[in-house]
Each structure stands twice: as structure tokens, then as C-alpha cells.
Design a protein around this motif. Structure first.
Motif, short mmCIF file in Angstrom:
data_model
loop_
_atom_site.label_atom_id
_atom_site.label_comp_id
_atom_site.label_asym_id
_atom_site.label_seq_id
_atom_site.Cartn_x
_atom_site.Cartn_y
_atom_site.Cartn_z
N SER A 101 0.83 -1.20 0.00
CA SER A 101 0.00 0.00 0.00
C SER A 101 0.86 1.25 0.00
CB SER A 101 -0.93 0.01 1.21
OG SER A 101 -0.18 0.04 2.40
N GLY A 102 0.30 2.29 -0.57
CA GLY A 102 0.98 3.57 -0.66
C GLY A 102 0.69 4.23 -1.99
N ARG A 103 1.55 5.12 -2.39
CA ARG A 103 1.42 5.83 -3.67
C ARG A 103 2.31 5.12 -4.69
NH1 ARG A 103 2.91 9.69 -0.23
NH2 ARG A 103 4.54 10.49 -1.60
N ILE A 104 1.76 4.11 -5.32
CA ILE A 104 2.53 3.25 -6.22
C ILE A 104 3.11 4.06 -7.39
CG2 ILE A 104 2.50 1.16 -7.64
CD1 ILE A 104 1.79 0.57 -4.70
N LEU A 105 2.28 4.89 -8.01
CA LEU A 105 2.74 5.66 -9.17
C LEU A 105 3.85 6.64 -8.81
CD1 LEU A 105 -0.66 6.32 -10.93
CD2 LEU A 105 1.12 4.70 -11.61
N ASP A 106 3.87 7.08 -7.55
CA ASP A 106 4.94 7.97 -7.07
C ASP A 106 6.15 7.19 -6.57
OD1 ASP A 106 3.40 10.20 -7.62
OD2 ASP A 106 2.54 10.26 -5.60
N ARG A 107 6.05 5.86 -6.59
CA ARG A 107 7.13 4.99 -6.08
C ARG A 107 7.37 5.23 -4.60
NH1 ARG A 107 5.58 4.15 -10.84
NH2 ARG A 107 7.04 3.64 -12.51
N GLU A 108 6.27 5.36 -3.84
CA GLU A 108 6.32 5.55 -2.39
C GLU A 108 5.32 4.59 -1.76
OE1 GLU A 108 8.41 7.53 -0.77
OE2 GLU A 108 9.21 8.55 -2.52
N PHE A 109 5.78 3.38 -1.41
CA PHE A 109 4.87 2.40 -0.83
C PHE A 109 5.61 1.41 0.04
CE2 PHE A 109 5.97 0.89 -5.08
CZ PHE A 109 6.24 -0.46 -4.92
N ALA A 110 4.84 0.62 0.77
CA ALA A 110 5.40 -0.35 1.71
C ALA A 110 4.83 -1.74 1.42
CB ALA A 110 5.07 0.06 3.14
N VAL A 111 5.62 -2.75 1.76
CA VAL A 111 5.19 -4.15 1.67
C VAL A 111 5.19 -4.69 3.10
CG1 VAL A 111 5.65 -6.42 0.70
CG2 VAL A 111 6.29 -4.36 -0.59
N GLU A 112 4.02 -5.22 3.53
CA GLU A 112 3.89 -5.72 4.89
C GLU A 112 3.37 -7.14 4.90
OE1 GLU A 112 1.14 -2.98 6.69
OE2 GLU A 112 2.72 -1.54 7.13
N TYR A 113 3.74 -7.86 5.96
CA TYR A 113 3.22 -9.19 6.22
C TYR A 113 2.63 -9.18 7.62
CZ TYR A 113 3.02 -14.07 7.56
OH TYR A 113 2.60 -15.27 8.02
N ASP A 114 1.33 -9.40 7.70
CA ASP A 114 0.64 -9.47 8.98
C ASP A 114 0.93 -8.23 9.85
OD1 ASP A 114 -1.13 -10.76 10.67
OD2 ASP A 114 0.46 -11.85 11.73
N GLY A 115 0.91 -7.05 9.21
CA GLY A 115 1.13 -5.79 9.91
C GLY A 115 2.59 -5.46 10.17
N GLU A 116 3.52 -6.35 9.81
CA GLU A 116 4.95 -6.10 10.03
C GLU A 116 5.60 -5.67 8.72
OE1 GLU A 116 8.91 -8.40 11.60
OE2 GLU A 116 6.96 -9.27 11.97
N LEU A 117 6.35 -4.59 8.78
CA LEU A 117 7.00 -4.02 7.60
C LEU A 117 8.12 -4.94 7.10
CD1 LEU A 117 7.11 -1.49 5.78
CD2 LEU A 117 8.82 -0.57 7.35
N LEU A 118 8.06 -5.27 5.81
CA LEU A 118 9.11 -6.08 5.19
C LEU A 118 10.02 -5.23 4.32
CD1 LEU A 118 7.16 -9.25 3.97
CD2 LEU A 118 8.52 -8.98 6.05
N ALA A 119 9.43 -4.29 3.56
CA ALA A 119 10.22 -3.48 2.64
C ALA A 119 9.53 -2.15 2.40
CB ALA A 119 10.42 -4.21 1.31
N VAL A 120 10.36 -1.14 2.09
CA VAL A 120 9.87 0.18 1.74
C VAL A 120 10.43 0.53 0.37
CG1 VAL A 120 9.91 2.63 2.33
CG2 VAL A 120 9.77 0.92 4.15
N VAL A 121 9.56 0.97 -0.52
CA VAL A 121 9.98 1.43 -1.84
C VAL A 121 9.82 2.94 -1.84
CG1 VAL A 121 9.47 1.35 -4.31
CG2 VAL A 121 9.30 -0.73 -2.93
#
Length: 163
Positions: A101-121
């Protein structure tokens, strides 16, 4: 682990390298031209295919499918109700899910698993045009999978915008 993606205007058939934070070429996104559906391969520096990525042919919503070694790895599609931000659901073959979730087109988003942050783009820490970073936060996370997820959701969001 932080990776630098110098994307071209993502067209099918375009190839681009992903570098680590020391400038070493680590992954190659190999876009396959002349195919009926959008197809990419994520390869390591030696040219071995790590993840096959392709658009699902017959689906109500745009869907990308990822495979590793010929086995299903994940299915990515946009969530149905996502009014304020872009939300994508990554259904892994083992039954678990990742939330993007986030602003994909702006390349500002996060990838989470079960509420825990895995990666930030993000583009925030970079000043080069058409470049974004993928910061893999968890040590035990699969960087190839998370980079493939980023490539997929960006591709889906760009296609949706163009349509």
C-alpha cells in the motif's frame, strides 16, 4: 539491505539492472518482448532466473503471477476497495498474504506481512530521475521476492493509469 532500481519507462522488452547499496549489479529485470502477455524474468547477476513474472491471461482484474523454478510463488492483484491509496494483495503459494500500500505511481509504498514491515519502496532518498530504492527491512526476508513484488505492482499501476 537497500537496492537501487534505475527503471526505464517500463515497456515490455526493456531490461534494467538493480544494484545493491555498493553499486554492484545484483538483479536483472528481463522484459520479454513479442509475447501475448506481459512477461518478465528476475535474474541474478550470473543470469539464473530467480522469479518468472507474467500477466494472467483471463482474469476480471489485472493479475500478475509469479513462479520460482516452475512452481507457483505468488499472485498479485489490486484490492477491490482502495479509495485513498493504491492497495495490492500478494497471495503467496503457502497461503499467506502480503499487503502492498501507498502511492505506487509515485514509487512511495510499503510491503507488509501481517502488519509487520518487510520493505519500503521510495524515491525520497534518491535524486536521480526514474530511480527508486527498495529497502528490505527484515533480515530474513526474501529480497528477490520483494523486488519482484515491487516490479509487479508498479507495472500493474502504470498499466491501469495508461488505460
Amino acid at each position: 539491505m537497500r537496492f537501487l532500481v534505475r527503471e526505464r519507462l517500463l515497456g515490455i522488452g526493456d531490461d534494467y539492472w538493480i544494484e545493491d547499496d555498493r553499486g554492484n549489479k545484483v538483479y536483472l529485470v528481463d522484459g520479454k518482448a513479442m509475447r501475448l502477455r506481459d512477461t518478465f524474468e528476475l535474474k541474478d547477476a550470473q543470469g539464473r532466473v530467480l522469479v518468472d513474472i507474467r500477466k494472467k491471461m483471463f482474469a476480471l482484474r489485472d493479475t500478475m503471477v509469479m513462479e520460482r523454478g516452475g512452481e507457483p510463488l505468488a499472485t498479485i492483484r489490486r484490492k477491490r476497495l482502495s479509495l485513498l491509496r493504491n492497495h495490492y494483495r500478494v497471495a503467496l503459494a503457502d497461503g499467506s498474504e502480503l499487503d502492498v500500500s501507498g502511492r505506487i505511481l509515485d514509487r512511495e509504498f510499503a510491503v507488509e506481512y501481517d502488519g509487520e514491515l518487510l520493505a519500503v519502496v521510495s524515491r525520497r532518498w534518491l535524486h536521480v530521475r526514474e530511480t527508486y530504492g527498495v529497502d528490505v527491512v527484515r533480515e530474513d526476508a526474501d529480497p528477490a521476492l520483494l523486488i519482484a513484488v515491487a516490479v509487479c505492482v508498479i507495472h500493474l499501476a502504470d498499466k491501469e493509469r495508461d488505460d
